[in-house]
Design an enzyme around this catalytic site. Structure first.
Site, PDB file in Angstrom:
ATOM      1  N   ASP A 406       0.814  -1.204   0.000  1.00 34.28           N
ATOM      2  CA  ASP A 406       0.000   0.000   0.000  1.00 34.28           C
ATOM      3  C   ASP A 406       0.854   1.263   0.000  1.00 34.28           C
ATOM      4  O   ASP A 406       1.916   1.308   0.622  1.00 34.28           O
ATOM      5  CB  ASP A 406      -0.897  -0.018   1.252  1.00 34.28           C
ATOM      6  N   GLU A 459       1.135  -0.555  -5.135  1.00 32.95           N
ATOM      7  CA  GLU A 459       0.195   0.524  -5.403  1.00 32.95           C
ATOM      8  C   GLU A 459       1.035   1.795  -5.468  1.00 32.95           C
ATOM      9  O   GLU A 459       1.345   2.411  -4.450  1.00 32.95           O
ATOM     10  CB  GLU A 459      -0.860   0.637  -4.304  1.00 32.95           C
TER      11      GLU A 459
END
Length: 720
Positions: A406, A459
């Site tokens: 993330d 990401e």
């Protein structure tokens, strides 16, 4: 007596930083003495472990400090039997009569930042030590004056669980006999200023209490018998870039709930979610973070227990059963992993030993203004090692197939979401976080080197080069990268009124200019259906019929577009409302034909994608893609061909206006008969049924007349 007044005072006041020097068994002349702190006890007798009494100890302080000579010939563990004024009794084996568990090589590798098995050493481990079963605790707190492990087993009294300091590494350890599985514990830490900190959970806890409680739990030694050899063998031999990967992104707490509205357990999720994913044709489940976290609305992205599956869904063994069950059904499991930041809850990592230990002390490097969280100090060897070991842990302990990392962009840039003067340049004067880059490279190298078949997915929302390229080529070493540009550009295009789309043709075509610079995952994630952004269905322009038709055409286009696929839960049946972690998805929508049609379409797309190599085997290579029609802006029509060696080519044709285009003239890659293998406007999907009666015939030069449905995507496979 053997103890000075100062030693006694330090023990009773919890200031003793070397408890093993005074407590436990010690030589005295030709014999031995014992010292034990048992507050409120009135008498204590020492016994050998075989039950023979070896001495009654004297209470040398009313607070409960006992000392006395022993009738033993060699140093050995002892059991103390205490009595209390109310007639109560208590028995324990003296933890201070045991030697250390960790060794000098552990200190060396830990301090060097190269220990690849930290999760076997740190945290709480059930072991047999010097012939006695108990739990070994170890925690890193180099700046602490004292560290104690506390729990019900010692009345949460930090004076009774003071740990041994290992000077070379800053690690504190202790073996507590007879402390077993299920025991709740925390660490009581005295900072360098002498202040007792709020009790801290174990950074390496393998199990945690259910929120709002925050203690760590001594976990059972893993004894799961895995049956996923076939699944793991396949991925260990596979080149993931050339495999079909279609990911179903799931928030475990809101996919479904039980009849009372409670979370499903891991076993209940296994019984419901795995068959559903298999039936829908997805290859992988990707969970939003499931490591322990305190606050439900954070969705798990503010984790306080990186090594513990959250207690919300059951115990760690339950999660292992889920992963094993998914693997036996041929479904991989990917976890969202959050090394970018951590919350500042008092029981967590923030100022863990009274100093900025895991984070940077300077808020210009150590604090995230967007999330009000702390940033890991990636340049500190022990911190980078802690995080890299965690990646290895999930792959080894729970057989997870991949980690989606993330907020990578927030790690890469020192000025991420900061104004001028709010960040510190690197040593070269730039904005790149060199320490984070090195950490990501080393983490990926370690993980791919140790776990064949693993994949990491970044990401990363910027154009940082070579995110999914090997480290030895100057890349970050990820296996894949989310294609944020595809998501933003295509959704922007589809929110426009169809009459205006002709002027924004490049929203669709632009992405193919960089589609093969990285190994991309096309992600329509949870981030796109929250915080007022509306559901995917309601992002589509037009009335309800147009919304459904456009969404179907979009999905079919996406499944024909180069790149692996990811769809957030609920969007496979066109959830109408935004997602909320507070409730289950609106499964009742499947009582309606249009929602059923979208669900049926997504399942068929997954099966086509998996069964036709042209649609997946060259997802990440330019040789697998060629434009057939790139300049039909006036008609809002796009067409390309997907290819793979030894497989018939597939032409994808997408159209985004309400017009039915009959006899649309275009040149296919070759002459012959092209079979219509997908039509998003089919009646079964809730469409109008416009199409080509199963086939399109092209002349020798490839020219054909194609019927293109309104808001429709076709896939045509060359039928030799």
């Amino acid at each position: 007596m053997g103890l000075t007044p100062e030693q006694i005072a330090r023990l009773l006041e919890g200031r003793e930083d070397d408890p093993f020097a005074t407590l436990g068994v010690h030589p005295a002349g030709k014999g031995f003495t014992a010292c034990v702190l048992l507050p409120e006890a009135v008498s204590v007798t020492a016994y050998r472990l075989d039950g023979k009494a070896v001495g009654a100890l004297d209470r040398i302080d009313p607070a409960g400090l006992f000392f006395g000579r022993l009738s033993i010939r060699k140093r050995q563990p002892l059991r103390y039997h205490a009595t209390y004024a109310d007639g109560g009794e208590y028995s324990l084996i003296d933890p201070y009569s045991f030697g250390p568990v960790l060794g000098p090589m552990d200190d060396h590798y830990f301090a060097e930042g190269s220990h690849a098995r930290l999760f076997d050493k740190m945290g709480a481990h059930i072991i047999t030590h010097e012939g006695v079963e108990g739990t070994h605790f170890a925690v890193w707190a180099p700046n602490a004056r004292r560290v104690s492990v506390v729990g019900d087993f010692n009345r949460w009294d930090g004076r009774r669980g003071a740990m041994r300091r290992r000077q070379d590494s800053g690690v504190w350890e202790i073996f507590l006999p007879e402390v077993g599985v299920g025991s709740a514990y925390k660490f009581e830490i005295v900072g360098p200023d002498g202040v007792v900190l709020p009790l801290k959970a174990d950074p390496f806890a393998f199990q945690s209490e259910l929120r709002p409680a925050t203690a760590s739990i001594v976990a059972a030694v893993p004894d799961h018998v895995w049956g996923d050899e076939r699944h793991r063998a396949h991925w260990q031999k596979a080149d993931a870039r050339r495999e079909p990967i279609s990911i179903y992104e799931v928030h475990a707490g809101s996919w479904q709930r039980d009849d009372a509205g409670n979370f499903l357990t891991w076993d209940e999720l296994a019984n419901r979610l795995i068959p559903y994913v298999v039936g829908m044709g997805f290859t992988h489940i990707e969970f939003l973070p499931i490591s322990e976290f305190p606050y439900d609305p954070s969705w798990g992205y503010q984790t306080t227990g990186l090594y513990a599956p959250t207690a919300r869904f059951g115990d760690p063994e339950g999660f292992a059963r889920f992963v094993d069950g998914a693997h036996r059904a041929g479904v991989g499991v990917i976890l969202d992993w959050v090394p970018a930041h951590f919350p500042t809850d008092a029981h967590g990592l923030a100022r863990f030993d009274g100093t900025a230990l895991y984070e940077h002390a300077d808020p210009r490097k150590g604090f995230h203004p967007d999330w009000n969280t702390a940033i890991y100090n990636f340049g500190r060897r022990e911190v980078a090692q802690y995080l890299a070991n965690n990646a290895l842990f999930w792959a080894e302990r729970y057989h997870v197939d991949g980690l989606r990392v993330d907020a990578v962009a927030s790690m890469l840039y020192l000025d991420y979401s900061r104004k001028e003067g709010e960040w510190i340049p690197n040593q070269h004067g730039g904005r790149e976080n060199v320490e984070a880059v090195e950490f990501l490279q080393q983490m990926n190298k370690a993980l791919y080197g140790a776990q064949a078949g693993i994949m990491t997915i970044a990401e990363e929302s910027t154009s940082w080069p070579k995110v999914s390229h090997p480290v030895h080529e100057g890349g970050l070493g990820f296996g894949f990268k989310w294609n944020m540009g595809f998501m933003h550009d295509t959704l922007r295009y589809l929110t426009r009124d169809p009459v205006h789309r002709a002027h924004h043709h490049d929203d669709i075509t632009f992405g193919l200019l960089y589609a093969f610079t990285e190994n991309f995952v096309l992600a329509l994630s949870h981030d796109e259906v929250v915080h007022g952004k509306s559901s995917l269905l309601h992002k589509m322009a037009g009335d309800d019929w147009q919304k459904f038709a456009t969404l179907r055409a979009y999905y079919a286009m996406m499944w024909g577009y180069p790149g692996k696929k990811l769809l957030f839960m609920g969007q496979e049946f066109a959830q109408r409302e935004e997602w909320s972690e507070e409730r289950a998805l609106d499964w009742h929508l499947l009582d309606h034909r249009l929602h059923q049609g979208v669900q049926l379409l997504v399942g068929d797309l997954n099966r086509l994608y998996r069964s036709h190599p042209a649609l997946h085997a060259r997802d990440c290579e330019v040789e697998g893609f060629e434009w057939v029609l790139v300049d039909a802006a006036a008609d809002s029509v796009f067409a390309w061909v997907r290819r793979a060696p030894g497989a018939p080519p597939v032409v994808v044709i997408s159209h985004f206006t309400p017009q039915l285009r009959q006899g649309y003239r275009m040149r296919l890659p070759s002459g012959g008969r092209w079979r219509e293998i997908m039509n998003s406007d089919a009646l079964d999907y809730g469409g109008s049924g416009a199409g080509n009666m199963g086939f399109v015939t092209a002349d020798e030069e490839g020219w054909a007349n194609v019927t293109i449905p309104p808001f429709g995507t076709l896939m045509l496979e060359l039928d030799y």
